[in-house]
Design an enzyme around this catalytic site. Structure first.
Site, PDB file in Angstrom:
ATOM      1  N   CYS A  95     -36.137 -17.409 -27.458  1.00  0.00           N
ATOM      2  CA  CYS A  95     -37.604 -17.764 -26.364  1.00  0.00           C
ATOM      3  C   CYS A  95     -36.445 -17.313 -24.770  1.00  0.00           C
ATOM      4  O   CYS A  95     -35.178 -18.206 -25.172  1.00  0.00           O
ATOM      5  CB  CYS A  95     -37.890 -18.930 -26.048  1.00  0.00           C
ATOM      6  N   HIS A  96     -37.199 -16.441 -23.718  1.00  0.00           N
ATOM      7  CA  HIS A  96     -35.984 -16.810 -22.837  1.00  0.00           C
ATOM      8  C   HIS A  96     -36.608 -17.785 -21.927  1.00  0.00           C
ATOM      9  O   HIS A  96     -36.935 -18.449 -21.855  1.00  0.00           O
ATOM     10  CB  HIS A  96     -36.738 -15.354 -21.709  1.00  0.00           C
ATOM     11  N   ASP A 109     -41.456 -41.774 -33.123  1.00  0.00           N
ATOM     12  CA  ASP A 109     -40.319 -43.060 -33.099  1.00  0.00           C
ATOM     13  C   ASP A 109     -40.385 -44.271 -32.227  1.00  0.00           C
ATOM     14  O   ASP A 109     -40.445 -44.920 -32.593  1.00  0.00           O
ATOM     15  CB  ASP A 109     -39.301 -41.980 -31.815  1.00  0.00           C
TER      16      ASP A 109
END
Length: 162
Positions: A76-77, A130
């Protein structure tokens, strides 16, 4: 292996060169669903989760996840995001509740933001888990997918899962 876009002439991984692409306005919407018990839903509604509001923390984590996508997804860029927003919607089911987490990510750039939106909802789902696991460890994170994307060479995509 050079016929693959993410492999160079020597057959080694590479990040695709996007320097010749023209920037366009791009949007991606992704969704993740978490199945949870009625007891957990009621604890959230009554504000008795000891760690605080799990959706607020999940939203912040999801925004951070969208911004860090290029750090954790190798090809990914890095993208200058112009906006990331979330919605959270509970739906009663036979087994309890489903929480639908949806992220909308926007940019003007040379590459799309689908991975940023998918990362955002994935991180938000994990953070929600979480925050709530002390009450209910039986939550199931399911159905994470791209809902819609706009912009770029391939145009608009709308998933017909719903």
């Amino acid at each position: 292996m050079s016929e693959f876009s993410h492999w160079n002439e020597a057959g080694r991984p590479k990040m695709v060169d996007i320097s010749d692409k023209q920037p366009t306005s791009r949007t991606a919407i992704a969704r993740s669903t978490i199945a949870l018990s009625t007891a957990l839903y009621e604890a959230i509604e009554q504000g008795t989760i000891k760690k605080g509001d799990p959706t607020q923390v999940a939203q912040i984590a999801g925004i951070m996840g969208a911004k860090k996508t290029a750090d954790i997804i190798p090809m990914c860029h890095p993208i200058m995001l112009q906006g990331t927003d979330f919605t959270f919607a509970y739906e009663q089911t036979e087994a309890g509740y489903d929480l639908h987490i949806e992220a909308v990510v926007k940019c003007d750039g040379k590459t799309g933001v689908e991975m940023e939106a998918l990362t955002a909802v994935s991180i938000a789902s994990l953070t929600f888990y979480d925050m709530c696991k002390a009450v209910d460890k039986s939550m199931i994170i399911k159905n994470t997918y791209l809902v819609k994307k706009t912009g770029g060479k391939s145009g608009t995509f709308v998933h017909n899962i719903d």
